[in-house]
Design an enzyme around this catalytic site. Structure first.
Site, short mmCIF file in Angstrom:
data_model
loop_
_atom_site.label_atom_id
_atom_site.label_comp_id
_atom_site.label_asym_id
_atom_site.label_seq_id
_atom_site.Cartn_x
_atom_site.Cartn_y
_atom_site.Cartn_z
N SER A 1 28.99 -73.10 -94.47
CA SER A 1 27.61 -73.49 -94.73
C SER A 1 27.57 -74.86 -95.41
O SER A 1 28.03 -75.85 -94.84
CB SER A 1 26.90 -72.40 -95.53
OG SER A 1 25.50 -72.54 -95.46
N ASP B 1 30.18 -71.22 -89.66
CA ASP B 1 28.79 -70.83 -89.40
C ASP B 1 27.77 -71.87 -89.85
O ASP B 1 26.77 -71.53 -90.49
CB ASP B 1 28.47 -69.47 -90.04
CG ASP B 1 27.36 -68.76 -89.25
OD1 ASP B 1 27.50 -68.64 -88.03
OD2 ASP B 1 26.36 -68.36 -89.85
N HIS C 1 26.30 -64.60 -91.85
CA HIS C 1 26.51 -66.01 -92.19
C HIS C 1 27.75 -66.20 -93.06
O HIS C 1 28.55 -67.11 -92.82
CB HIS C 1 25.25 -66.52 -92.91
CG HIS C 1 25.25 -67.98 -93.21
ND1 HIS C 1 25.64 -68.94 -92.30
CD2 HIS C 1 24.88 -68.66 -94.35
CE1 HIS C 1 25.52 -70.15 -92.84
NE2 HIS C 1 25.07 -70.00 -94.08
#
Length: 299
Positions: free
Chosen positions: A124, A148, A278
């Protein structure tokens, strides 16, 4: 919680047992600090007695301990960094924690503790920071594993429901809580697929008790930047092997984002981890560790 407060590494065996990783005894790991300029210091976890082979950068509103199970599974010397405004690293007065500022802060940390690491793994916000590092410090990123996220993530988030955002939605909630259990309950509701032991451990690492007895998150509220689209140019310019990892149950990275990633970096490999959200490192640490091993083997 007394045992953890005395030793932040006291729960590592619980990480190993939960994931089915054979326990060979308490690993060598310690916390280190680096001056990153402007009177700021960044904290990191240094694993092993040898120079780190892998560097780990966490996502927004997380901390270096999010990688504990992955690092235990890999069994390699590693450096897991607390990004500015997170974990034990200093908070910025301007509250700008986006990838550009984060990469500038991570650069001296890597030069001090992991100058010859074989790969940088970022999830992220940490993944966007890794992308930026390929541009400003290419000598420090020999391989990049991006978990992700792509520079198009800013286009995805506004349309996501709270449930689709999972634990990332907690950053918009209360900043302090009356009890530790209140935070555990909220986090468990946002990640109902994770074991409660996983949730409690994560909350322990990501909170602290204030002098008034209330509990608060161990991160500042993120601010700064209007999007990440310009980082696509850094993907295009990167000269190192890149790997994109997607959570199979996550919508933070769309099919078209992955296609654009490969269009801009034709040699990039894309992996999808079935069932992972995620935070792939929390949901599926062993499959992610296997992907990282594969990335390390790439020339």
């Amino acid at each position: 919680m007394t045992r953890y407060e005395d030793d932040e590494f006291a729960l590592l065996r619980e990480n190993a047992d939960e994931a089915g990783i054979p326990w060979g005894g308490q690993p060598t790991v310690r916390r280190v600090s680096t001056d990153v300029g402007g009177g700021q210091k960044a904290s990191a976890l240094l694993w092993g007695d040898e120079p780190p082979k892998v560097v780990f950068l966490h996502g927004g509103a997380q901390n270096a301990h999010t990688w504990d199970t992955v690092i235990l599974a890999l069994g390699l010397p590693a450096l897991a960094v607390d990004l500015p405004g997170h974990g034990h690293s200093d908070w910025r007065a301007d509250r700008d924690y986006m990838a550009w500022r984060a990469a500038e802060a991570v650069d001296p940390v890597l030069r001090a503790w992991a100058p010859v690491a074989d790969a940088v793994v970022g999830m992220s916000l940490g993944g966007l920071t890794t992308i930026r590092l390929t541009a400003i410090a290419p000598d420090l990123v020999r391989r990049g594993v991006i978990v992700d996220v792509t520079p198009s993530v800013g286009l995805r988030q506004p349309s996501m429901t709270r449930a689709e955002r999972g634990t990332t939605a907690l950053v918009e909630g209360p900043a302090s809580f009356a009890t530790f259990e209140e935070i555990v309950k909220l986090t468990a509701a946002a990640a109902p697929h994770r074991p409660l032991s996983n949730i409690r451990r994560g909350v322990l690492h990501n909170t602290r008790r204030r002098p008034d007895g209330r509990w608060e998150w161990r991160y500042d509220r993120l601010s700064g930047g209007d999007g990440f689209a310009t980082l696509w140019e850094d993907v295009s310019a990167a000269k190192v092997p890149l790997t994109l990892v997607r959570g199979g149950a996550s919508i933070f990275t769309a099919d078209e984002d992955a296609e654009e990633f490969v269009r801009r970096s034709p040699s990039a490999q894309v992996h999808v981890v079935p069932g992972a959200g995620h935070s792939v490192q929390s949901d599926s640490p062993l499959p992610l560790a296997a992907i990282i091993r594969e990335a390390l083997a790439r020339s």
